[in-house]
Motif scaffolding. Structure first.
Motif, PDB file in Angstrom:
ATOM      1  N   VAL A   1       0.854  -1.180   0.000  1.00 33.01           N
ATOM      2  CA  VAL A   1       0.000   0.000   0.000  1.00 33.01           C
ATOM      3  C   VAL A   1       0.894   1.236   0.000  1.00 33.01           C
ATOM      4  O   VAL A   1       2.060   1.173   0.400  1.00 33.01           O
ATOM      5  CB  VAL A   1      -0.928   0.029   1.230  1.00 33.01           C
ATOM      6  CG1 VAL A   1      -1.886  -1.147   1.197  1.00 33.01           C
ATOM      7  CG2 VAL A   1      -0.113   0.036   2.516  1.00 33.01           C
ATOM      8  N   PRO A   2       0.397   2.378  -0.461  1.00 34.90           N
ATOM      9  CA  PRO A   2       1.180   3.613  -0.398  1.00 34.90           C
ATOM     10  C   PRO A   2       1.616   3.910   1.029  1.00 34.90           C
ATOM     11  O   PRO A   2       0.809   3.847   1.959  1.00 34.90           O
ATOM     12  CB  PRO A   2       0.208   4.674  -0.926  1.00 34.90           C
ATOM     13  CG  PRO A   2      -0.726   3.915  -1.814  1.00 34.90           C
ATOM     14  CD  PRO A   2      -0.898   2.577  -1.161  1.00 34.90           C
ATOM     15  N   GLN A   3       2.878   4.213   1.203  1.00 38.59           N
ATOM     16  CA  GLN A   3       3.423   4.441   2.540  1.00 38.59           C
ATOM     17  C   GLN A   3       4.719   5.211   2.441  1.00 38.59           C
ATOM     18  O   GLN A   3       5.287   5.397   1.369  1.00 38.59           O
ATOM     19  CB  GLN A   3       3.677   3.103   3.239  1.00 38.59           C
ATOM     20  CG  GLN A   3       4.626   2.192   2.477  1.00 38.59           C
ATOM     21  CD  GLN A   3       4.749   0.833   3.109  1.00 38.59           C
ATOM     22  OE1 GLN A   3       5.239   0.709   4.223  1.00 38.59           O
ATOM     23  NE2 GLN A   3       4.307  -0.205   2.388  1.00 38.59           N
ATOM     24  N   VAL A   4       5.196   5.649   3.617  1.00 41.99           N
ATOM     25  CA  VAL A   4       6.447   6.404   3.717  1.00 41.99           C
ATOM     26  C   VAL A   4       7.385   5.656   4.642  1.00 41.99           C
ATOM     27  O   VAL A   4       6.967   5.135   5.681  1.00 41.99           O
ATOM     28  CB  VAL A   4       6.184   7.832   4.255  1.00 41.99           C
ATOM     29  CG1 VAL A   4       7.481   8.504   4.647  1.00 41.99           C
ATOM     30  CG2 VAL A   4       5.459   8.667   3.202  1.00 41.99           C
ATOM     31  N   GLU A   5       8.648   5.592   4.283  1.00 38.75           N
ATOM     32  CA  GLU A   5       9.686   5.014   5.147  1.00 38.75           C
ATOM     33  C   GLU A   5      10.696   6.097   5.481  1.00 38.75           C
ATOM     34  O   GLU A   5      11.038   6.928   4.633  1.00 38.75           O
ATOM     35  CB  GLU A   5      10.378   3.845   4.452  1.00 38.75           C
ATOM     36  CG  GLU A   5       9.484   2.653   4.188  1.00 38.75           C
ATOM     37  CD  GLU A   5      10.245   1.497   3.563  1.00 38.75           C
ATOM     38  OE1 GLU A   5      11.489   1.481   3.668  1.00 38.75           O
ATOM     39  OE2 GLU A   5       9.601   0.618   2.959  1.00 38.75           O
ATOM     40  N   ARG A   6      11.190   6.081   6.716  1.00 40.66           N
ATOM     41  CA  ARG A   6      12.154   7.081   7.167  1.00 40.66           C
ATOM     42  C   ARG A   6      13.474   6.416   7.540  1.00 40.66           C
ATOM     43  O   ARG A   6      13.497   5.243   7.925  1.00 40.66           O
ATOM     44  CB  ARG A   6      11.599   7.870   8.366  1.00 40.66           C
ATOM     45  CG  ARG A   6      10.357   8.692   8.010  1.00 40.66           C
ATOM     46  CD  ARG A   6       9.850   9.509   9.171  1.00 40.66           C
ATOM     47  NE  ARG A   6       8.687  10.308   8.784  1.00 40.66           N
ATOM     48  CZ  ARG A   6       8.758  11.530   8.269  1.00 40.66           C
ATOM     49  NH1 ARG A   6       9.958  12.101   8.121  1.00 40.66           N
ATOM     50  NH2 ARG A   6       7.676  12.183   7.928  1.00 40.66           N
ATOM     51  N   ASP A   7      14.556   7.207   7.434  1.00 38.18           N
ATOM     52  CA  ASP A   7      15.871   6.680   7.774  1.00 38.18           C
ATOM     53  C   ASP A   7      16.147   6.849   9.265  1.00 38.18           C
ATOM     54  O   ASP A   7      15.260   7.247  10.038  1.00 38.18           O
ATOM     55  CB  ASP A   7      16.959   7.365   6.947  1.00 38.18           C
ATOM     56  CG  ASP A   7      16.979   8.881   7.147  1.00 38.18           C
ATOM     57  OD1 ASP A   7      16.462   9.359   8.170  1.00 38.18           O
ATOM     58  OD2 ASP A   7      17.531   9.585   6.270  1.00 38.18           O
ATOM     59  N   GLY A   8      17.377   6.553   9.688  1.00 35.53           N
ATOM     60  CA  GLY A   8      17.728   6.630  11.101  1.00 35.53           C
ATOM     61  C   GLY A   8      17.660   8.022  11.677  1.00 35.53           C
ATOM     62  O   GLY A   8      17.542   8.186  12.895  1.00 35.53           O
ATOM     63  N   GLU A   9      17.725   9.059  10.826  1.00 37.18           N
ATOM     64  CA  GLU A   9      17.648  10.440  11.293  1.00 37.18           C
ATOM     65  C   GLU A   9      16.228  10.991  11.245  1.00 37.18           C
ATOM     66  O   GLU A   9      16.003  12.166  11.514  1.00 37.18           O
ATOM     67  CB  GLU A   9      18.573  11.322  10.450  1.00 37.18           C
ATOM     68  CG  GLU A   9      20.048  10.923  10.553  1.00 37.18           C
ATOM     69  CD  GLU A   9      20.938  11.797   9.695  1.00 37.18           C
ATOM     70  OE1 GLU A   9      20.373  12.657   8.966  1.00 37.18           O
ATOM     71  OE2 GLU A   9      22.162  11.639   9.743  1.00 37.18           O
ATOM     72  N   GLY A  10      15.273  10.153  10.876  1.00 35.44           N
ATOM     73  CA  GLY A  10      13.877  10.577  10.843  1.00 35.44           C
ATOM     74  C   GLY A  10      13.441  11.225   9.551  1.00 35.44           C
ATOM     75  O   GLY A  10      12.301  11.687   9.439  1.00 35.44           O
TER      76      GLY A  10
END
Length: 459
Positions: free
Chosen positions: A327-336
């Motif tokens: 599904v459409p989504q957002v992923e973030r890295d270790g720094e947010g």
């Protein structure tokens, strides 16, 4: 030397795997798509595996005999190799097969020549073709040796091959001079955008990943988009509004491909400068592709070659509508920070997530400011709203406004030079919002201040 036919679309495809590399089905399928995109009809596919390249034919003599038999049986006009051939290999293969032989680089160059539309794009493709051709002139002129001596046979001292090389060199110089003028115009436009403090966001990715479809969805414009390799060659620039910024400049660029010919990288350098100088890259990835990890690595390798490896990147996993459980989504890295966005450019699902992510990256180095505008400063208030820089607003008792805005340092200095601007200290936590401020006491303090001009304080 055989007579080359004026045309012909019946092609025998030769897919060669060298060394210990594993044969990739997707690589062969991509080869078929390239041939189809060039307008040729594939009548046969021949697979070959060798521990190393044969210096004479690339493949072994037995495989050459097999290819020749297929060419004769299928009445093929051209043999296309999914591999780069040296000039000597091309010449030897043409003699043995008695038909035209095209390698991977020439195939891609031919597609580019068909697809280029702009003046600059056509010049870039012609330059790449001429540079590639200059090393292979001997193929077409083996029947013209240095002119013989004797009465009536003494020539001007220059062979036909040398004449053609000189003419090619002159044409390459002419094209380079024209492209330098185009590059100067691009640099002038880039300087104008920097003076206007417009950020450039460049869309990059593997060919046919959906870059132009995403570009059209984001901007509402209609650049050419099709389910084919290298549908887009000419860079297109359009404006796009995101929160907290003047309209950004969105750039749609040529797609990359595995083993991208060096001639194309060199010829398209002026166009690829848009990518290198961008504030942010949107790396569009076909999420449904089985070899997407290899394609990601190929794009990163090209970005390294053009000097864009250090530009911030958001990976855009496109075509999620083809995947069952995504599904459409957002992923973030270790720094947010947003590192990946999953969406479908075709259906528009997840596109608002990408717009928010772009705004977040563009506004990353901006500071929050508190502005008090007098009633007479309505024009400046309208400008801030048009920029999308206003996060919150309160109407003051005198008819003025208290605005919470996000501005870059350059824009902040620009606003400080506005006539009638003075500074004022407002005791508010810089990370707070207007909703968290004791507005009653704040409004009482503001009422005692001068109501002329614009009063600004750094958060």
């Amino acid at each position: 030397m055989f007579e080359r036919p004026a045309g012909g679309d019946r092609a025998v495809l030769v897919h060669v795997v060298l060394g210990q590399a594993a044969a990739q089905d997707d690589d062969l399928e991509e080869f078929r798509e390239l041939v189809s995109g060039a307008g040729a009809e594939s009548v046969a596919v021949i697979l070959a595996r060798r521990p190393g390249a044969d210096p004479k034919f690339l493949v072994g003599s037995g495989k050459v005999e097999e290819i020749a038999a297929v060419v004769k049986a299928e009445q093929a006009d051209v043999v296309i190799f999914n591999h780069d051939l040296s000039p000597a290999q091309e010449r030897n293969l043409e003699r043995a097969l008695e038909c035209r032989v095209i390698d991977r680089t020439r195939l891609i160059l031919d597609i580019f020549a068909q697809r280029a539309r702009s003046f600059e794009g056509k010049l870039q493709v012609e330059l790449a073709q001429l540079k590639h051709m200059s090393t292979r002139l001997v193929r077409g002129w083996t029947h013209l040796e240095r002119q013989k001596g004797g009465i009536g046979l003494r020539g001007p001292g220059e062979t036909q091959l040398e004449t053609d090389r000189r003419l090619l060199g002159a044409r390459i110089k002419q094209i380079n001079e024209r492209l330098e003028r185009v590059k100067a115009q691009r640099q002038q436009s880039a300087r104008a955008r920097r003076r206007a403090q417009l950020s450039t966001v460049s869309i990059v990715g593997y060919t046919n990943a959906g870059k132009s479809t995403l570009f059209n969805t984001l901007t509402g414009h209609e650049v050419y988009a099709a389910d084919q390799l290298f549908a887009t060659l000419d860079t297109t620039l359009r404006t796009l509004r995101v929160a907290g910024e003047h309209p950004i400049v969105l750039s749609d660029t040529v797609g990359f491909i595995r083993r991208l010919p060096p001639e194309l990288v060199a010829a398209f350098q002026a166009t690829l400068d848009e990518t290198r100088d961008a504030r942010l890259l949107l790396h569009v990835i076909d999420a449904s592709a089985e070899d997407r990890d290899l394609r990601i690595a190929d794009v990163r390798e090209v970005l390294e070659r053009i000097g864009a490896a250090k530009v911030p990147v958001i990976e855009v996993y496109n075509k999620v509508d083809r995947l069952a459980d995504v599904v459409p989504q957002v992923e973030r890295d270790g720094e947010g920070l947003v590192s990946r966005v999953w969406l479908s450019a075709r259906t528009g699902e997840g596109v608002p997530l990408l717009l928010a992510a772009v705004a977040e990256h563009i506004n990353l180095h901006k500071a929050r400011r508190w502005l008090k505008l007098a009633p007479a400063a309505g024009r400046l208030r309208a400008q801030l709203h048009a920029m999308g820089a206003v996060a919150d607003e309160v109407v003051l008792p005198d008819g003025g406004w208290l605005l919470e805005v996000t501005l870059s340092e350059a824009r902040w200095q620009q606003w400080r030079r506005e006539p009638g601007v003075t500074e004022q200290v407002i005791e508010v936590d810089a990370r707070g919002t207007l909703a968290e401020v004791d507005l009653e006491s704040l409004l009482r303090d503001l009422a005692r201040e001068s109501e002329t001009g614009v009063q600004i304080e750094q958060g």
